[in-house]
Design an enzyme around this catalytic site. Sequence first.
Site, PDB file in Angstrom:
ATOM      1  N   GLU A  25       0.827  -1.209   0.000  1.00  0.00           N
ATOM      2  CA  GLU A  25       0.000   0.000   0.000  1.00  0.00           C
ATOM      3  C   GLU A  25       0.859   1.256   0.000  1.00  0.00           C
ATOM      4  OE1 GLU A  25      -4.010  -0.476   2.278  1.00  0.00           O
ATOM      5  OE2 GLU A  25      -2.439  -1.403   3.507  1.00  0.00           O
ATOM      6  N   TYR A  57     -13.546  27.463   0.959  1.00  0.00           N
ATOM      7  CA  TYR A  57     -13.400  26.025   0.765  1.00  0.00           C
ATOM      8  C   TYR A  57     -12.189  25.659  -0.080  1.00  0.00           C
ATOM      9  CZ  TYR A  57     -16.537  27.144  -3.179  1.00  0.00           C
ATOM     10  OH  TYR A  57     -17.132  27.712  -4.264  1.00  0.00           O
ATOM     11  N   GLU A  76      -7.500   6.360  10.595  1.00  0.00           N
ATOM     12  CA  GLU A  76      -7.856   7.061  11.824  1.00  0.00           C
ATOM     13  C   GLU A  76      -6.870   8.184  12.114  1.00  0.00           C
ATOM     14  OE1 GLU A  76      -9.493   2.839  12.331  1.00  0.00           O
ATOM     15  OE2 GLU A  76      -7.807   3.802  11.324  1.00  0.00           O
ATOM     16  N   LYS A 102     -11.197   4.618   1.895  1.00  0.00           N
ATOM     17  CA  LYS A 102     -10.244   3.949   1.011  1.00  0.00           C
ATOM     18  C   LYS A 102     -11.092   3.185  -0.009  1.00  0.00           C
ATOM     19  CE  LYS A 102      -6.512   2.084   2.697  1.00  0.00           C
ATOM     20  NZ  LYS A 102      -5.480   1.211   3.297  1.00  0.00           N
TER      21      LYS A 102
END
Length: 126
Positions: A25, A57, A76, A102
């Site tokens: 990954e 934004y 997290e 993901k």
Amino acid sequence: MNIQSSYIFLRNLRFHASHGVLPQERVTGNDYEVSLRIGYDLGRAMRTDDVADTLNYADVYRLVEQEMSVPANLLERVACRMAERLFRTYPAVTSLDLWLTKLNPPMGADADGAGVELHLINDKTD
């Protein structure tokens, strides 16, 4: 007119990043989506029509983009970094709902994604 609540939102921001526990990954990366719902008093901007009186934004996007570019083992942790930085950078933000997904999680399942969802209150605005 009284505003009960107001929010800025950015929906389904797309990134390619190298987060994950598995070594592969970190090498190939994965595709991610980030959505934000940010509690912010829009009352002044509604009257003035001035971008200086709101949460821009485009600036929020750049902050999220920067945090997504820093690899981490866990989503997290990435979500926590984003939240901490948003609250620190924009003290007038009252709340934050954050979704980090993901899109192709390495778990051997046919799925639209896996991720984390946070609902946070800025305790510094009390």
